[in-house]
Design an enzyme around this catalytic site. Structure first.
Site, short mmCIF file in Angstrom:
data_model
loop_
_atom_site.label_atom_id
_atom_site.label_comp_id
_atom_site.label_asym_id
_atom_site.label_seq_id
_atom_site.Cartn_x
_atom_site.Cartn_y
_atom_site.Cartn_z
N SER A 166 8.19 -21.31 -10.46
CA SER A 166 9.15 -21.04 -9.14
C SER A 166 10.14 -21.67 -9.27
CB SER A 166 8.01 -21.10 -8.04
OG SER A 166 6.69 -20.34 -8.01
N GLY B 47 10.55 -17.41 -14.45
CA GLY B 47 10.05 -16.08 -14.29
C GLY B 47 10.76 -15.28 -13.42
N GLY B 48 9.95 -15.19 -12.11
CA GLY B 48 10.58 -14.04 -11.14
C GLY B 48 12.03 -14.22 -10.88
N ASN C 72 12.25 -15.54 -18.59
CA ASN C 72 11.12 -15.05 -19.04
C ASN C 72 10.88 -13.74 -18.20
OD1 ASN C 72 8.36 -14.14 -19.98
ND2 ASN C 72 7.47 -15.89 -19.08
N TRP C 73 11.12 -12.53 -18.85
CA TRP C 73 11.12 -11.53 -18.17
C TRP C 73 9.67 -10.87 -18.42
CZ3 TRP C 73 15.96 -8.57 -20.18
CH2 TRP C 73 16.97 -9.23 -19.65
N LYS C 74 8.83 -11.27 -18.86
CA LYS C 74 7.14 -10.85 -18.86
C LYS C 74 7.32 -9.50 -19.14
CE LYS C 74 6.15 -14.60 -15.73
NZ LYS C 74 5.28 -15.06 -14.93
N GLY D 266 4.46 -18.31 -10.50
CA GLY D 266 4.36 -17.15 -10.08
C GLY D 266 3.82 -17.08 -8.43
N HIS E 132 2.40 -19.49 -23.60
CA HIS E 132 2.60 -19.23 -22.14
C HIS E 132 1.15 -19.30 -21.52
CE1 HIS E 132 3.70 -17.43 -18.37
NE2 HIS E 132 4.76 -17.87 -18.38
#
Ligand code: PEP
Length: 251
Positions: free
Chosen positions: A212, A233-234, A10-12, A173, A95
């Protein structure tokens, strides 16, 4: 029952088209030839070029959201048909950032899920409790409420076409990961809730953990019997890190 692991990035609101293509140049040669399914979720603006670059690769492309209506006066929104038109195959729905920052409701999700399925998209439904709810021992109640509300209009025979991501909000995150035991317990509970609708679908449905996930903790989370992959994500923004997480699922 063996379920194929799925790793979703998920690159947001990160990565221009150029950055997304640079990432793919690094990621594609680093992926194992066989093994987990890989889904990239770029911003809308990068969907078409990422789809074009992933043709004839095993990588699928997902949007990060969609509207439940076929078309209409919904400025800033996109429909399932518009995503399919680009060659997008999956879509993240619900999300926690959409729920918290953009008022995504369970009512809207109850419409979005059947709409996505009817269109032929694979939805990745996110559910999870916040820190106060976990501290108050309400995790099971929150997950049950979300699963029941969001899947209410999905026919039992289509439940296994949905991927569910358990994403505790306190772990997204923040660098604070759920322990493997916490992840397993919550994911097993979600599977039990799906089983109340259809026992066979509950065996087949893939349930991911998100929050995370990093190369250093992926293997132990992915080793849990009910955890079928991860929504990242990150750590999905760096090709080497995401490839290492995919490799942890391939073992
Ligand atoms: C996410 O946004 O879905 C997520 C899991 O983020 P992170 O991996 O950065 O916690």
């Amino acid at each position: 029952m063996s379920r194929t692991p799925l790793l979703a990035a998920n690159w947001k609101m990160h990565k221009t088209v150029g950055e997304a293509l640079e990432f793919l140049d690094a990621l594609l040669p680093a992926l194992p030839a066989e093994g987990p399914e890989v889904v990239l979720c770029p911003a809308y603006t990068a969907l078409a070029p990422v789809v074009a670059r992933c043709v004839e690769t095993p990588v699928r492309v997902a949007a990060q959201n969609m509207h439940q209506a076929e078309s209409g006066a919904f400025t800033g929104e996109v429909s399932a048909a518009m995503l399919l038109d680009l060659g997008v195959e999956d879509v993240i729905l619900g999300h926690s950032e959409r729920r918290a920052l953009f008022a995504e409701s369970d009512e809207a999700l109850a419409e979005k899920l059947p709409t996505a399925l009817e269109a032929g998209l694979e939805p990745i439904l996110c559910v999870g409790e916040d820190e106060a709810q976990r501290d108050a021992d309400q995790t099971a109640e929150v997950l049950t409420r979300q699963i029941e509300a969001d899947l209410a209009a999905v026919e039992p025979e289509h439940l296994d076409r949905i991927v569910i991501a358990y994403e505790p909000i306190w772990a997204i995150g923040t660098g604070r990961t759920a322990t493997p035991e916490q992840a397993q317990e919550a994911v097993a509970l979600i599977r039990e809730r799906v089983a109340t609708r259809d026992a066979g679908a509950a065996e087949r449905v893939r349930i991911l953990y998100g929050g995370s996930v990093k190369p250093a903790n992926a293997a132990e989370l992915l080793a849990q019997p009910d955890v079928d992959g991860a929504l990242v994500g990150g750590a999905s923004l760096e090709a080497a890190d995401f490839a290492a997480i995919v490799a942890a699922a391939a073992r």
